[in-house]
Design a protein around this motif. Structure first.
Motif, PDB file in Angstrom:
ATOM      1  N   GLY A 189      -3.849  -3.199  -7.430  1.00 40.75           N
ATOM      2  CA  GLY A 189      -4.592  -2.009  -7.869  1.00 40.75           C
ATOM      3  C   GLY A 189      -4.533  -0.980  -7.498  1.00 40.75           C
ATOM      4  O   GLY A 189      -3.817  -1.170  -6.048  1.00 40.75           O
ATOM      5  N   ARG A 190      -5.068   0.207  -7.823  1.00 42.54           N
ATOM      6  CA  ARG A 190      -4.876   1.511  -6.877  1.00 42.54           C
ATOM      7  C   ARG A 190      -6.283   1.544  -5.626  1.00 42.54           C
ATOM      8  O   ARG A 190      -5.986   1.952  -4.672  1.00 42.54           O
ATOM      9  N   THR A 191      -7.454   0.726  -5.774  1.00 44.50           N
ATOM     10  CA  THR A 191      -8.145   0.606  -4.666  1.00 44.50           C
ATOM     11  C   THR A 191      -8.312  -1.111  -4.838  1.00 44.50           C
ATOM     12  O   THR A 191      -9.633  -1.273  -2.945  1.00 44.50           O
ATOM     13  N   THR A 192      -7.529  -1.835  -5.163  1.00 38.56           N
ATOM     14  CA  THR A 192      -7.776  -3.056  -4.495  1.00 38.56           C
ATOM     15  C   THR A 192      -6.642  -3.899  -5.013  1.00 38.56           C
ATOM     16  O   THR A 192      -5.845  -3.487  -6.176  1.00 38.56           O
ATOM     17  N   HIS A 193      -6.356  -5.299  -3.991  1.00 39.49           N
ATOM     18  CA  HIS A 193      -5.147  -5.895  -4.594  1.00 39.49           C
ATOM     19  C   HIS A 193      -5.865  -7.196  -4.408  1.00 39.49           C
ATOM     20  O   HIS A 193      -6.763  -7.496  -3.034  1.00 39.49           O
ATOM     21  N   ALA A 247      -7.758   4.622   1.032  1.00 36.54           N
ATOM     22  CA  ALA A 247      -7.011   6.228   1.628  1.00 36.54           C
ATOM     23  C   ALA A 247      -7.328   6.858   3.381  1.00 36.54           C
ATOM     24  O   ALA A 247      -8.016   6.264   4.020  1.00 36.54           O
ATOM     25  N   CYS A 303       0.796  -1.328  -0.271  1.00 35.92           N
ATOM     26  CA  CYS A 303       0.000   0.216   0.353  1.00 35.92           C
ATOM     27  C   CYS A 303       0.910   1.049   0.015  1.00 35.92           C
ATOM     28  O   CYS A 303       2.192   1.410   0.549  1.00 35.92           O
ATOM     29  N   PRO A 304      -0.046   2.552  -0.479  1.00 37.90           N
ATOM     30  CA  PRO A 304       1.176   3.426  -0.415  1.00 37.90           C
ATOM     31  C   PRO A 304       0.750   3.794   0.773  1.00 37.90           C
ATOM     32  O   PRO A 304       0.046   3.762   1.800  1.00 37.90           O
ATOM     33  N   HIS A 309      -1.953   4.520   3.226  1.00 31.67           N
ATOM     34  CA  HIS A 309      -3.381   3.698   3.448  1.00 31.67           C
ATOM     35  C   HIS A 309      -3.365   2.338   4.509  1.00 31.67           C
ATOM     36  O   HIS A 309      -2.145   1.974   4.608  1.00 31.67           O
TER      37      HIS A 309
END
Length: 86
Positions: free
Chosen positions: A55-59, A84, A21-22, A25
Motif C-alpha cells: 500500500g501507500r503507507t503500509t506493506h 515519506a 518503496c517509492p 521512502h
C-alpha cells in the motif's frame, strides 16, 4: 532457533519493503508475528518473503522458512510502515 528465524524474517521484510518503496521512502517495522513449527538442528533453512499487501503507507510481508526436506520450520508476517522523505 526462534530468535535467528525472527531476525532473518525482519531482514527479509525490510529488504522487500526497500525495493518496493517509492524513491526516497523508507520502511520501518510496525509488527512481526512468528509461528515456529519445528526445529532445525542441522542442514540449511531457506526463507522466502512474499508481499501480501503493498500500500501507500503500509506493506505486509509473509515469510516462509523451510528445512532441507522442504518442511515448514517457521511462518512469519511482518507489517512495515512506509515513511515519506523528510
Amino acid at each position: 532457533h526462534c530468535i535467528s528465524s525472527a531476525a532473518s524474517d525482519v531482514y527479509k521484510g525490510r529488504v522487500g519493503a526497500m525495493f518496493a518503496c517509492p524513491e526516497g521512502h523508507r520502511g520501518v517495522g510496525l509488527d512481526i508475528n512468528a509461528n515456529h513449527l519445528r526445529g532445525a538442528t542441522s542442514g540449511w533453512v531457506t526463507g522466502t518473503a512474499r508481499a501480501v499487501h503493498i500500500g501507500r503507507t503500509t506493506h505486509v510481508w509473509q515469510i516462509d522458512m523451510v528445512n532441507d526436506a522442504g518442511e515448514l520450520t517457521c511462518v512469519s508476517r511482518i507489517t512495515m510502515a512506509i515513511l515519506a522523505p523528510r
